[in-house]
Design an enzyme around this catalytic site. Structure first.
Site, PDB file in Angstrom:
ATOM      1  N   HIS A  45      -7.387  -4.925  10.141  1.00 59.91           N
ATOM      2  CA  HIS A  45      -7.095  -4.642   8.725  1.00 59.91           C
ATOM      3  C   HIS A  45      -5.804  -5.340   8.281  1.00 59.91           C
ATOM      4  O   HIS A  45      -4.907  -5.589   9.086  1.00 59.91           O
ATOM      5  CB  HIS A  45      -7.081  -3.137   8.430  1.00 59.91           C
ATOM      6  CG  HIS A  45      -5.895  -2.363   8.909  1.00 59.91           C
ATOM      7  ND1 HIS A  45      -6.009  -1.073   9.391  1.00 59.91           N
ATOM      8  CD2 HIS A  45      -4.572  -2.645   8.977  1.00 59.91           C
ATOM      9  CE1 HIS A  45      -4.819  -0.615   9.707  1.00 59.91           C
ATOM     10  NE2 HIS A  45      -3.928  -1.551   9.482  1.00 59.91           N
ATOM     11  N   GLU A  55      -9.769  -1.962   5.394  1.00 60.74           N
ATOM     12  CA  GLU A  55     -10.413  -1.707   6.674  1.00 60.74           C
ATOM     13  C   GLU A  55     -11.683  -2.552   6.794  1.00 60.74           C
ATOM     14  O   GLU A  55     -12.192  -3.067   5.793  1.00 60.74           O
ATOM     15  CB  GLU A  55     -10.776  -0.215   6.759  1.00 60.74           C
ATOM     16  CG  GLU A  55      -9.601   0.735   6.553  1.00 60.74           C
ATOM     17  CD  GLU A  55      -8.697   0.878   7.781  1.00 60.74           C
ATOM     18  OE1 GLU A  55      -8.697  -0.029   8.647  1.00 60.74           O
ATOM     19  OE2 GLU A  55      -7.987   1.894   7.854  1.00 60.74           O
ATOM     20  N   ASP A  80       0.824  -1.211   0.000  1.00 61.81           N
ATOM     21  CA  ASP A  80       0.000   0.000   0.000  1.00 61.81           C
ATOM     22  C   ASP A  80       0.854   1.254   0.000  1.00 61.81           C
ATOM     23  O   ASP A  80       2.055   1.207   0.248  1.00 61.81           O
ATOM     24  CB  ASP A  80      -0.964  -0.007   1.199  1.00 61.81           C
ATOM     25  CG  ASP A  80      -0.319  -0.521   2.486  1.00 61.81           C
ATOM     26  OD1 ASP A  80       0.919  -0.536   2.562  1.00 61.81           O
ATOM     27  OD2 ASP A  80      -1.060  -0.917   3.394  1.00 61.81           O
ATOM     28  N   ASN A  94      -7.813  -3.073  14.270  1.00 64.76           N
ATOM     29  CA  ASN A  94      -9.196  -3.367  13.849  1.00 64.76           C
ATOM     30  C   ASN A  94      -9.246  -4.556  12.885  1.00 64.76           C
ATOM     31  O   ASN A  94     -10.275  -4.794  12.271  1.00 64.76           O
ATOM     32  CB  ASN A  94      -9.838  -2.131  13.205  1.00 64.76           C
ATOM     33  CG  ASN A  94      -9.069  -1.661  11.967  1.00 64.76           C
ATOM     34  OD1 ASN A  94      -8.113  -2.300  11.539  1.00 64.76           O
ATOM     35  ND2 ASN A  94      -9.498  -0.539  11.405  1.00 64.76           N
TER      36      ASN A  94
HETATM   37  C1  F6R Z   1       1.415  -1.588   6.169  1.00 66.78           C
HETATM   38  C2  F6R Z   1       0.116  -2.223   6.260  1.00 66.78           C
HETATM   39  C3  F6R Z   1      -0.669  -2.243   7.525  1.00 66.78           C
HETATM   40  C4  F6R Z   1       0.160  -2.586   8.754  1.00 66.78           C
HETATM   41  C5  F6R Z   1      -0.702  -2.541  10.015  1.00 66.78           C
HETATM   42  C6  F6R Z   1       0.110  -2.799  11.255  1.00 66.78           C
HETATM   43  O1  F6R Z   1       1.954  -1.702   4.862  1.00 66.78           O
HETATM   44  O2  F6R Z   1      -0.309  -2.712   5.288  1.00 66.78           O
HETATM   45  O3  F6R Z   1      -1.711  -3.176   7.389  1.00 66.78           O
HETATM   46  O4  F6R Z   1       0.719  -3.864   8.591  1.00 66.78           O
HETATM   47  O5  F6R Z   1      -1.330  -1.302  10.123  1.00 66.78           O
HETATM   48  O6  F6R Z   1       1.004  -1.729  11.451  1.00 66.78           O
HETATM   49  P1  F6R Z   1       2.133  -1.821  12.552  1.00 66.78           P
HETATM   50  O7  F6R Z   1       3.070  -2.893  12.119  1.00 66.78           O
HETATM   51  O8  F6R Z   1       2.804  -0.475  12.541  1.00 66.78           O
HETATM   52  O9  F6R Z   1       1.470  -2.146  13.851  1.00 66.78           O
END
Ligand code: F6R
Length: 242
Positions: free
Chosen positions: A138, A143, A67, A136
């Site tokens: 995701h 989301e 992303d 959440n």
């Molecule tokens: C990042 C992504 C997100 C993260 C998620 C966890 O490329 O796709 O889904 O993997 O938000 O983020 P952290 O690792 O910072 O807790």
């Protein structure tokens, strides 16, 4: 879905990083699916250490990231592209031409989605996809929603994601949209590893593994994948029944 609980994030980083290194050694033109965020940093540190020790080369690897923020220049310090440069790409021998990212500044999100899909397909598909998980549930920036997503698309970030990530934005407001690979595109990877560490992920991990498969927790879709493994530290695993 296989579940592996290891003592701490450093051990998880070594175990997962070694799988990326092994793939780079074994398969010419291996295709990595990569994630940003705090969770993969120990994995990337392990890969950098192995490269510096001359135990692996990433020169024929190709990478696709999950992303990218919209409306943020690629050169901005908070873009996911810059994150990957700082945390991994600048420290290994991955050729810049082998790095692909969704363009968060595209004016045609559908054309960009199709470009990304065909670029991944032309490389033979993603061999190993690394994922983190949001509080959440995701994955990527998929989301909680009414339906599982399929191909890459432009998505509005939720207040919880904006709250979690806005601490990194000190000069410009946090973007409200991102381009992300859809759940269906993520599930096409041949092998998937999701890492969750820390107590803040315990509820999402429980729902992912023990809740009903539902787009209300996008990570539950991984339960339908033939080769998906979840690496947890004890705080992230604390709420699991088994
Ligand atoms: C990042 C992504 C997100 C993260 C998620 C966890 O490329 O796709 O889904 O993997 O938000 O983020 P952290 O690792 O910072 O807790």
């Amino acid at each position: 879905m296989k579940v592996v609980v290891l003592d701490d994030e450093e051990r998880i980083g070594s175990a997962v990083g070694e799988q990326f290194c092994a793939l780079a050694r074994e398969k010419a033109n291996a295709v990595f699916g990569l994630a940003t965020g705090m969770t993969p940093i120990p994995t990337y540190q392990y890969m950098i250490a192995q490269y510096k020790a001359k135990n692996v080369s990433f020169s024929s690897v190709r990478t696709f990231n999950l992303d990218e923020y919209c409306d943020l220049p690629r050169a901005h310090k908070n873009s996911f592209y810059q994150f990957m440069l700082q945390e991994l790409f600048a420290h290994i021998d991955l050729p810049p031409a082998h790095i692909d990212f969704l363009d968060g500044n595209t004016t045609d999100e559908f054309a960009e989605s199709e470009r990304y899909r065909t670029a991944i397909e032309a490389c033979g598909g993603i061999d190993l996809q690394l994922l983190g998980i949001g509080r959440n549930g995701h994955i990527g920036f998929n989301e909680p929603a009414e339906n599982f997503t399929v191909e890459s698309y432009k998505t509005a970030l939720t207040p919880s994601t904006i709250a979690a990530n806005s601490i990194y934005f000190d000069d410009v407001p946090m973007p409200k949209y991102a381009m992300t690979m859809g759940v269906g595109a993520i599930l096409r990877a041949k092998k998937i590893i999701l890492i969750a560490t820390g107590s803040s992920k315990a509820d999402a991990v429980k729902t992912m593994l023990e809740g009903e498969v539902s787009p209300r927790c996008p990570a539950t879709a991984l339960r339908d994948h033939a080769d998906a493994t979840v690496y947890l530290d004890p705080p992230a695993a604390a709420r699991l029944c088994h």
